[in-house]
Design a protein around this motif. Structure first.
Motif, short mmCIF file in Angstrom:
data_model
loop_
_atom_site.label_atom_id
_atom_site.label_comp_id
_atom_site.label_asym_id
_atom_site.label_seq_id
_atom_site.Cartn_x
_atom_site.Cartn_y
_atom_site.Cartn_z
N ASP A 116 -73.14 9.04 18.98
CA ASP A 116 -72.16 8.20 18.27
C ASP A 116 -71.23 9.01 17.38
O ASP A 116 -70.10 8.62 17.15
CB ASP A 116 -72.89 7.16 17.40
N ARG A 117 -71.74 10.13 16.86
CA ARG A 117 -70.96 11.00 15.98
C ARG A 117 -71.18 12.45 16.40
O ARG A 117 -72.31 12.94 16.40
CB ARG A 117 -71.38 10.79 14.53
N ALA B 242 -67.53 8.29 21.20
CA ALA B 242 -68.07 8.70 19.90
C ALA B 242 -66.97 9.05 18.91
O ALA B 242 -65.85 9.40 19.29
CB ALA B 242 -68.99 9.91 20.09
#
Length: 148
Positions: free
Chosen positions: A3-4, A31
């Motif tokens: 996601d990051r 992301a």
């Protein structure tokens, strides 16, 4: 899955391949991309970057590094923006490997993408010292990218 994603940069040409890889990975995972530049402490007269400037000259050195960092992260944001990615730009002060790891922890980064060599290690045959320390100490996956 991710996601990051964090892509640390020193603004050097060897970092470019890692930036492209990070953008590709962020696109595949939809992301958020974090672009990080670390102003590294430089021992000059017993002071280090990020400390209170001892003189106008010292302040100029830190400001120059901060401008380089802003330019480097802005270039990443611009490139990633061409692909519709959300980018968080950051400039930190300290030892690069420590700041990269701390940033990853504080921002719940899922993966770090970085070049095998940076500005100071372009002619080394092994992983750059910053990259090597991040690989050894990171709690999240680190993708290292060799410059073509």
């Amino acid at each position: 899955m991710y996601d990051r994603i964090l892509v640390p940069t020193d603004g050097s040409d060897p970092a470019a391949a890692a930036i492209e890889e990070a953008i590709g990975l962020a696109r595949q995972n939809d992301a958020e991309l974090h672009a990080l530049y670390v102003v590294e402490p430089i021992p000059l007269g017993g002071f280090s970057a990020g400390a209170e400037p001892a003189s106008a000259e010292w302040g100029d050195i830190v400001e120059k590094q901060e401008r380089e960092g802003a330019d480097a992260t802005a270039q990443i944001a611009e490139r990633a923006g061409e692909h519709g990615l959300e980018v968080v730009e950051a400039i930190e002060h300290g030892k690069p490997h420590a700041q990269i790891l701390e940033y990853a922890d504080e921002h719940e980064i899922d993966a770090i993408v970085m070049g095998t060599h940076g500005r100071s290690g372009a002619d080394r045959l092994v992983l750059g010292s910053v990259t090597e320390k991040v690989v050894r100490k990171s709690d999240v996956p680190v993708l290292t990218v060799r410059r073509d």
